[in-house]
Design an enzyme around this catalytic site. Sequence first.
Site, short mmCIF file in Angstrom:
data_model
loop_
_atom_site.label_atom_id
_atom_site.label_comp_id
_atom_site.label_asym_id
_atom_site.label_seq_id
_atom_site.Cartn_x
_atom_site.Cartn_y
_atom_site.Cartn_z
N CYS A 80 0.90 -1.57 -0.18
CA CYS A 80 0.02 0.05 -0.45
C CYS A 80 0.80 1.36 0.29
O CYS A 80 1.69 1.15 0.90
CB CYS A 80 -1.12 -0.20 1.47
SG CYS A 80 -2.21 -1.41 0.80
N VAL A 81 0.52 2.15 -0.65
CA VAL A 81 1.22 3.21 -1.30
C VAL A 81 0.49 4.48 0.28
O VAL A 81 -0.91 4.42 0.51
CB VAL A 81 1.19 4.02 -2.38
CG1 VAL A 81 2.35 3.19 -3.38
CG2 VAL A 81 -0.20 4.63 -3.18
#
Length: 111
Positions: free
Chosen positions: A110-111
């Site tokens: 996840c960014v």
Amino acid sequence: MATIEVAGKTIEVDEEGYLTNRTDWTEEVATEMAKIDNCDLTDNHWEVINFLREYYDEYQIAPAVRVLTKAIGKKLGPDKGNSKYLYELFPYGPAKQACKYAGLPKPTGCV
């Protein structure tokens, strides 16, 4: 280090709002985190949050959204195990936002 106040207690969070100490998690902490994001937690939210906590206890990892969607579909049925439903509950990203409220680390990828 950032903090949030919950029931008169100071809880440490990282720069993205995730708990730095998983044992600090309570339902009140989750509710406060959601309030910060202007989100009122419903029974449907809690169903996903509790599912994630059980998943983490079993596998020791916070699932990415694709894995989360598939696992929820298996346990709660296809009407809840789909991206549309999960994004309606957690518009900032089902895995990312739900894991934060569940007191879990940010999912890998996840960014």
